[in-house]
Structure formats: C-alpha cells, structure tokens
Design a protein around this motif. Sequence first.
Motif: not given
Length: 504
Positions: A1-2, A5, A21, A189, A192-193, A196, A198, A220, A224
């Motif tokens: 996760m970045n 995020a 967001r 979350s 998305g984790h 991943r 972009a 998600m 992201y």
Amino acid sequence: MNDTARALGDCRTLWDLVDRRAGLTPDRPVLLQEDRTLTFRELRDRAERVAAGLYGMGVRPGTVVAWQLPTRVETALLSFALARLGAVQSPVIPFYRDREAGFALRESKAEFFAVPGEWRGFDHTEMARRLGAKGVFEAYDDLPDGDPAVLPPPPADGTDVRWIYWTSGTTSDPKGVLHTDRSLIAGGSCLGHALRPAPEDVGSIAFPYAHIGGPDYLVMVLLYGFPAVLFEKFALPDALAEYRRHGVTIAGGSTAFYSMFLAEQRKQPGEKVIPTLRLLAGGGAPKPPELYHEVVREMRVQLTHGYGMTEVPMITMGAPDDTPENLATNEGRPPDAMEVRIVDGEVRLRGEAVCRGYLDPEQSAAAFDEDGFLRTGDLGRLTDSGHLVLTGRLKDVIIRKGENISAQEIEDLLHRHPAVGDVAVIGLPDAEAGERVCAVVEQPPGAGVLTLAAVTSYLRAEGLSVHKLPERLEVVDALPRNETLRKVLKYRLRERFAGATPGP
C-alpha cells in the motif's frame, strides 16, 4: 500500500474519504461510462448537491433509504450522497423481483425507495407501488438536486451501522447484513493492498453496483486514485469495445467472468482480446486450478482470485507477484487486519472488515462464536505460508455411507476434462447410502457425448478414491446461476434431479 492510500485508509467515514481524495487529485477521472467522465472533484460536488436534494425530500441522518438501481454513474452519486447525509442505505440487486425486493423493504423498514423506472423491460416503479413501498422516487437519469448550504455537518463516526446488504437468498429468505463505513473502508483497503493498483491503471465494474463488491471496489479506487469503467449491462462480446476504448488494465468479477473472457480470447488466438489488460481479479465462487493456467497461458495476463462474502467483502486475495502454484490452488493470504481461525475445518473470521451481524438478532447470535469470530460455513485450511485453501462448504459436503466427500475436489478434477465446460457436483438423497454423488455437467461447444462410465474412468485415472466417484451424471445446456457474480445455484439442481430419472 502506498503512503497516500495508507493515510486515506484511516478515514473514519466514506464521505471523509471522498472529500480528501477530491482534495488530492481533483481533476483525475474516477468514473467512466460510455462517453461520460466524472472526476473526483465532480463526484464530491455533485454528490453533495444530490444530498441537498434528498435532504429537501426529508432524508435525514439515520433515515433508511433502499435503492434498486443498475450500475451507473447516477447510482454511485446517489449512494455517496446518502453517505454524505449519514442515512442508512439498503442496496437491492436490480434483478430482484417482488419476493426478494419486498422482503428487503419490509425487513429494513425503508422510508424511501429509489428505482430506475422501467429498466430492461421491467417496470420497477410499478413493482414498488405493488409492494406498498414508501417514498418511491425514480433515480436513473435525473437525481434530486439542492443547495449544499442547507446540509447538516457530515457524519463523523464511521462505526455506526449505515448499510444493510442482502445475502443471495438462494436457499431461504435473504439475510440483512449490517455494515459500517469503517467495515467497507477496511474491505476496500484489503483489496487494494493485495492488487496494488497504480494511478495509471483503469479498473472496471461489470457486476451489479448494488452488490457488496460495489463499495469494496470504489473504496479501492478512492484510496489509490485511479478510474473505473462502469458497465450497466455486461455481455460479451458486446462489452469488449468499451474495455478497449477506455484502455482497461484490471478486469474480472468472478470465476464465470474469467471463463467468458477466455472464451472470447479463444476466438482470436495470438491477439490479445483486450490489448491493455494486465490483470484479471475477482472472487465470489471457487476457481478451478486449470482455469488459472488457461487464462494466464492464453490471455497473457495475470489472474488473482480472492475470497469474500456479503458479511466480509474481502477476506483473502491472491497477490500478482505470488507464485503460480499459490495463485492456481488457493485464495491468497489475509491482510494483517484479518484474523483467520480454522475450527473443526470451518473458516472463522475476526477483523474490522467483518459485518456487525444481521438485522435478525437471533441470526447474529448464531453467526459468531464465543471469541467473536464469524462462522463462515466454509471449509478450509491454512498452509505453512499463510495462504488459505478452501475445500468446500459445510452444507456442500456429501455424506455417502458415513464418509464425507468434498464436492469441490471432484469439480476441480472434472474441470480439466476436455468435454467439460463447467460442472457442479451435488448430493442426492439415497435410501441406502444416505446421499449419492451426482455430477451435473455443462459441455463446451462441439464436445462429444459424455457418459458416466467415461467420467468415472477419467476420475479413477486422476487418482480419485473409489468411494468419491459419481454414481450419476446429468448433462445440461446451462447450469443455473444467480444474476450477481454468476454463482451456480446448486439448490435448483438438487430440486431438479432429486426425483428425476438418471441421465446417461
């Protein structure tokens, strides 16, 4: 996760997530549908105007609003508007009719009901009136509108129950599943984790937005900062033009979706059916290992499959960089926030993404064990690496002469047979054995005649124990499926074949 995020994952409410967001990437697209594009800023601003319009109609924090709408930009706007108000939402799958929709309206005590009017040849407004629904209004092209200045402050607590989702009701009346903003954010979350995504990715929602996967996916997207293409009607090959037009990189939905994409790919071998596609992802139904290998080999994309349910939208998910063996044979690993416990073979869960229970207090009491773990009814095991392998359902174990037989084990083996397109293995009542094993097969185009002798011979060669071999074979034109993630409805097969004359 970045980092972005991760920071947004701490949002307490869905509206806080939308607002933050929109502040970070206001002009980036979030929703794409045909010629329409909605940016993150437009999503926030237009949803707030819709919230003001709903407020003018009498919707207040805590008001129960049911909606039965297709996958459209307007549906997302209405849902986020209700989240801005802190109303309680009860999404209803648009394919449901009087029995299921009426049950949801009665049990949720909905004070308003948003419908699409006449949609795909069915008059939802007339059905709503027939059911005696309160506060019926149409929300297809036009949505309520008002001045956001009239709105009260947005909700601050994300742990209140604000969502009532409905289980599929394939064997009995649906269950009303209680979710909070935080449980939905936790689910998205987790998704998305694992995947991943972009910012340059383009996702897609080809399943009903009213399904628990709708907010799971959009959370998600918000975490992201990438867009998703919405499909009001998903049918192949017609939908392929939209995938290509918007440059979709992540697609999927469930096992049935993988099979449909693969069938289209086989019409043009050597040329990618969606040139930009890099990942198929989904869940909702078991994935035969052979299907994974076929998709990766022929479509030249990665396939990651996960495990979720209405009660817990994201439990485990395969990661794109996992080993082929794991991606083919299991459901991935749970995130750190999800506790998985195996008790007498049953998968049990505890974590923030787990629902608060059911509308019916008795159902809630029965659903959780003494340590607060949700009883899923699924059978499985954890590998040494922490991956979850599902082996069937408690209710999908066939007991033949006192021996437990996993339907999924037989299905996975039969899926490799060239004359089998799809298969469901069921138990049928038997006076002497208790239950007998029946394989119901859907054959691919051009396949030759399949016999029980051929099936059992093949399974013997694959090493299946003799006591697990099917004693009956039924070949059907199409397996019955639900309208959400296209799950096979085994109860219909049991009803159909329990007293019928055996097939070949």
